[in-house]
Design an enzyme around this catalytic site. Structure first.
Site, mmCIF file in Angstrom:
data_model
loop_
_atom_site.group_PDB
_atom_site.id
_atom_site.type_symbol
_atom_site.label_atom_id
_atom_site.label_comp_id
_atom_site.label_asym_id
_atom_site.label_seq_id
_atom_site.Cartn_x
_atom_site.Cartn_y
_atom_site.Cartn_z
ATOM 1 N N GLY A 38 -4.370 -8.855 20.951
ATOM 2 C CA GLY A 38 -4.593 -8.735 19.290
ATOM 3 C C GLY A 38 -4.092 -10.511 18.264
ATOM 4 O O GLY A 38 -4.074 -10.229 17.499
ATOM 5 N N ARG A 95 0.636 -3.159 -2.934
ATOM 6 C CA ARG A 95 1.112 -1.484 -3.563
ATOM 7 C C ARG A 95 2.824 -1.026 -3.314
ATOM 8 O O ARG A 95 3.203 -0.639 -3.074
ATOM 9 C CB ARG A 95 0.011 -0.617 -3.362
ATOM 10 N N LYS A 191 -2.548 11.359 -12.906
ATOM 11 C CA LYS A 191 -2.642 11.816 -11.543
ATOM 12 C C LYS A 191 -1.497 11.851 -10.720
ATOM 13 O O LYS A 191 -0.320 10.802 -10.991
ATOM 14 C CB LYS A 191 -3.840 10.871 -10.657
HETATM 15 C C1 R5P Z 1 -3.600 2.900 -7.475
HETATM 16 O O1 R5P Z 1 -2.507 3.619 -8.158
HETATM 17 C C2 R5P Z 1 -4.175 2.079 -6.590
HETATM 18 O O2 R5P Z 1 -4.473 2.058 -8.204
HETATM 19 C C3 R5P Z 1 -5.567 2.676 -6.778
HETATM 20 O O3 R5P Z 1 -6.032 4.147 -7.502
HETATM 21 C C4 R5P Z 1 -5.670 3.665 -5.269
HETATM 22 O O4 R5P Z 1 -4.825 2.461 -4.387
HETATM 23 C C5 R5P Z 1 -6.930 3.759 -4.613
HETATM 24 O O5 R5P Z 1 -6.421 4.324 -3.115
HETATM 25 P P1 R5P Z 1 -7.317 5.640 -2.710
HETATM 26 O O6 R5P Z 1 -9.192 5.383 -2.944
HETATM 27 O O7 R5P Z 1 -6.503 5.570 -1.331
HETATM 28 O O8 R5P Z 1 -6.838 6.573 -3.835
#
Ligand code: R5P
Length: 291
Positions: A38, A95, A191
């Site tokens: 790897g 993130r 969300k």
């Molecule tokens: C989260 O706050 C980001 O802006 C995206 O909405 C998120 O990372 C998308 O991830 P997934 O497609 O796995 O829901």
């Protein structure tokens, strides 16, 4: 005149070539060999001249390999110049910009240290996940926005009374900017993500004003597609028109693209920070401007 050389990492070769053309810079490609265990073995195909060296490499999956290749290219470039710009169109780990649960490591701050230690004098990224992420860097970092280029693409599509929607409150500013440039209005859904399982739920209950309108879901990235699928299911229940997705970074892990299309999305438009089926918007222009 100061010489400028662009070195393309394997994750962003095409974008690096486009950037070198825009900058009228020399282009050097790299070769990559992955050993059976790897490890990455990366070789540059010519020596750059003295002057500015720009390394272009995204860190999408395999994230750690692409990161190691980026760090190696920076280290190599540093042997030729002290002016090394690291362009990371999609910055993995962005993130992980804060400690969400006790004991978590803020890995983005580790990445910032590694880029500095490798010898990058400046970093350029496209649509970083959060402004907070920028604070982990103590070398100059510039975040450029692909929103105008995405909007230009949508202006060519003939959508019916379009409304811009952010799938979460965290993306409201991005959606607002998109809507302003597009010349329409925006909303942001609420969300909730379970920090342990990663499962997503839309908490918004009912919405006025989406019925019959075509929607553009705007997000910085799509990973598993979970957020977009949940948002689309909810929006379709509100009897909206067609739903499109505009995002900068389409990771589209596993069968995310199918899941999204099955949920009833009419089109996914992303940029070439991550090359793929949906990456129709070129970001070399905005990166060239930033340089
Ligand atoms: C989260 O706050 C980001 O802006 C995206 O909405 C998120 O990372 C998308 O991830 P997934 O497609 O796995 O829901």
């Amino acid at each position: 005149m100061l010489s400028v050389t662009v070195i393309g990492g394997k994750a962003s070769e095409d974008l690096a070539k486009k950037l070198s053309k825009r900058l009228k810079a020399d282009f050097i490609s790299s070769d990559l060999r992955i050993f059976p265990d790897g490890e990455s073995k990366i070789t540059i195909n010519a020596n750059p001249k003295k002057g500015k060296i720009i390394i272009v490499n995204s860190t999408y999956p395999p994230v750690d390999s692409n990161l190691m290749q980026t760090l190696s290219l920076i280290t190599k470039a540093r042997q030729f110049s002290s002016d090394v710009i690291s362009v990371i169109p999609y910055l993995g780990y962005a993130r992980q910009d804060r400690e969400f649960l006790p004991g978590e490591i803020v890995t983005l701050s580790v990445i910032a240290k590694l880029l500095k230690a490798s010898g990058a004098s400046k970093v350029i990224v496209v649509d970083i996940h959060s402004q907070m992420g920028l604070k982990h860097f103590d070398i100059p970092i510039k975040n450029v926005s692909a929103v105008q280029d995405l909007v230009n693409h949508f202006k060519k599509l003939k959508l019916k009374d379009p409304l811009v929607v952010s799938p979460d409150l965290g993306g409201a500013t991005r959606a607002e900017e998109f809507a302003k440039l597009y010349g329409t209005d925006f909303i942001a859904l609420k969300k909730q993500r379970d920090r342990k399982t990663g499962k997503v739920e839309i908490m918004t209950l009912n919405l006025d004003g989406v019925k019959g309108r075509d929607l553009v879901l705007v997000d910085d990235m799509i990973s598993t597609g979970g957020s977009i699928v949940k948002a689309t299911e909810f929006l379709r229940k509100q009897k909206c028109g067609k739903v499109y997705v505009a995002c900068t970074h389409a990771l589209l892990i596993d069968n995310a693209e199918n899941k999204i299309r099955k949920a009833g999305i009419s089109g996914i438009i992303s940029t070439n920070t991550i090359p793929g089926n949906t990456s129709v918007v070129d970001v070399s222009g905005i990166i060239a401007k930033a340089i």
